[in-house]
Design an enzyme around this catalytic site. Structure first.
Site, PDB file in Angstrom:
ATOM      1  N   ASP A 183     -15.883 -18.681 -20.652  1.00 16.66           N
ATOM      2  CA  ASP A 183     -15.225 -19.797 -19.993  1.00 16.66           C
ATOM      3  C   ASP A 183     -14.095 -20.364 -20.851  1.00 16.66           C
ATOM      4  O   ASP A 183     -14.192 -20.417 -22.081  1.00 16.66           O
ATOM      5  CB  ASP A 183     -16.262 -20.896 -19.736  1.00 16.66           C
ATOM      6  CG  ASP A 183     -15.682 -22.132 -19.103  1.00 16.66           C
ATOM      7  OD1 ASP A 183     -15.237 -22.043 -17.945  1.00 16.66           O
ATOM      8  OD2 ASP A 183     -15.658 -23.190 -19.765  1.00 16.66           O
ATOM      9  N   GLU A 244     -12.074 -15.685 -19.032  1.00 13.82           N
ATOM     10  CA  GLU A 244     -11.333 -16.536 -18.099  1.00 13.82           C
ATOM     11  C   GLU A 244     -10.006 -16.909 -18.750  1.00 13.82           C
ATOM     12  O   GLU A 244      -9.970 -17.685 -19.705  1.00 13.82           O
ATOM     13  CB  GLU A 244     -12.120 -17.797 -17.760  1.00 13.82           C
ATOM     14  CG  GLU A 244     -11.397 -18.656 -16.731  1.00 13.82           C
ATOM     15  CD  GLU A 244     -11.940 -20.071 -16.621  1.00 13.82           C
ATOM     16  OE1 GLU A 244     -11.850 -20.638 -15.519  1.00 13.82           O
ATOM     17  OE2 GLU A 244     -12.424 -20.613 -17.623  1.00 13.82           O
TER      18      GLU A 244
END
Length: 459
Positions: A183, A244
């Protein structure tokens, strides 16, 4: 060939996939019970959004214990059972890894404050992704947070922070994780001189406040690549690392060099839905890939409007053909295979902290059947108005349904080598038709006017 090159990944938002205990919140036991559906559908990897201990200020992306399961989602034993069943069914398990920040309620913030980024006074103009200042006073100092003020950023320039967070990866590898989606990867390292970000000359009043500045000194710093090398060393050579990274293509593909298997390619989320624009994107992406790098494609996730709501009406089938026939690994977002749409959540039920871009409508419960069998209780977010007809039970045995199309295309990917690995070549891209070849044996035609597609064998 590694599994993720051959396979497809399916994102599960655990809070909204299946509730097993009637509290209205999906959980790990619920995911375990629905694994046979994912095996039937034909995906290969299951990516779980965060289920770690958290006060849920950002629904799990504010982690207070990286090595435990939040009681809302179950227990570590529930995770072990989920991992065991996934592997028994031949499914790989990909976990969300949140290295950039923790919850302010993490014990480290009290006991190891040096793990975080601090300043004696606000040192620059940096702003939060969620809008507003990125520096918050705590006693007599200020800490930096790229997101909510309840999510202080870790200082990855410290060796002790790296050691502690790499141990998190090792912990979940030992419990059966087959890979990690990392993330907020571009935010992990900030400028060591804390310089002001430049003003974006294209920003206009009413745009996302975060976009007022170009995040030159808060994202995509060169040292992020060093951190990724540490991730790779911790997880070993065989587990998937998917990052990401919302970046231009030229910067995105640079991350293959440091050990990411796939820097997530989100460009289809914003490319105009026309044959010419999509063909131009695919060709530019393919040309930018380093030798041996493997492409990937994303059409939906938990942060963006659902594709059935974002694209022109009637485009759901065309989207399925595109996502599942391009060269590279596709990522499916739960419910997109049914044509689930964004739900208008009443203000009194909204839960998302990001007021500028409320995401509740794309995180509503999975539509299993007309009875709303996601839960026996009250769902944490409302069902879509069309859930009585747009659901798994209604579409599973209908050969003309969108769900059946996804299953057929996933089956074809597994059966046809050229659909998995064959080279991409544009044949036609005009106002209506996108036609492209995959290898020497398959041509894909997508009609953007009718919203449908076809595959033809040519070899």
């Amino acid at each position: 060939m590694t599994w993720w090159r051959d396979g497809a990944i399916y994102q599960v938002y655990p809070r909204s996939f299946q509730d097993s205990d009637g509290d209205g919140i999906g959980d790990l036991e619920g995911v375990r019970r629905r694994l046979p559906y994912l095996r039937w559908l034909g995906v290969d990897g299951v990516w779980l959004s965060p289920f770690y201990r958290s006060p849920m200020a950002d629904f799990g992306y504010d982690v207070s214990d990286h090595c435990d399961v939040d009681p809302a989602f179950g227990t570590l034993e529930d995770f072990d059972a989920l991992a065991a069943d996934a592997h028994r069914l031949g499914l790989k398990l990909i976990l969300d890894y949140v290295p950039n920040h923790t919850s302010i309620e993490h014990p480290w913030f009290r006991e190891r404050p040096e793990y975080y980024l601090w300043a004696d006074a606000i040192p620059n103009n940096w702003v939060s992704v969620f809008g507003g200042p990125a520096w918050t006073r705590h006693h007599d100092r200020f800490y930096y947070h790229a997101y909510l003020q309840q999510q202080p950023d870790l200082n990855w320039r410290r060796d002790d922070v790296r050691a502690a967070m790499l141990d998190v990866l090792r912990f979940w590898c030992a419990r059966g994780a087959d890979g990690f989606r990392v993330d907020a990867l571009r935010q992990v390292i900030k400028d060591d001189r804390l310089r002001d970000n430049p003003v974006n000359p294209e920003w206009r009043e009413g745009d996302d406040p975060y976009a007022r500045l170009i995040p030159e000194f808060t994202t995509d710093r060169p040292e992020v690549q060093d951190v990724i090398r540490c991730f790779r060393e911790a997880v070993g050579p065989d587990r998937l690392l998917l990052g990401e990274l919302y970046l231009p293509l030229a910067r995105l593909v640079a991350y293959y060099a440091s050990g990411l298997d796939m820097p997530a390619n989100f460009h289809l989320l914003t490319t105009p839905w026309t044959p010419r624009d999509i063909a131009s994107l695919v060709e530019a992406y393919e040309a930018a890939l380093p030798e041996g790098a493997w492409p990937n494609w994303v059409l939906g996730n938990h942060d963006r409007p659902r594709l059935a709501s974002r694209l022109p009406p009637g485009s759901e089938r065309a989207a399925a053909y595109l996502l599942l026939t391009l060269r590279g690994t596709p990522t499916l977002y739960y419910g997109d295979e049914l044509g689930m749409r964004d739900v208008a959540v009443a203000p009194e039920r909204q839960a998302d902290p990001w007021a500028f871009g409320n995401r509740d409508g794309v995180r509503t419960p999975m539509q299993w059947d007309a009875r709303g069998s996601f839960t026996t209780g009250d769902p944490w977010l409302p069902f879509a108005d069309d859930h009585e007809r747009v659901n798994v039970a209604a579409q599973r045995d209908d050969p003309g349904s969108l769900l059946s199309l996804y299953r057929r295309l996933l089956t074809l990917r597994r059966a046809e080598g050229d659909l998995r690995t064959g080279a991409y070549r544009t044949i036609t891209a005009d106002d209506r038709i996108l036609r492209f070849a995959r290898g020497d044996s398959i041509e894909v035609t997508i009609d953007f006017e009718t919203g449908d597609g076809s595959l033809d064998r040519t070899g």
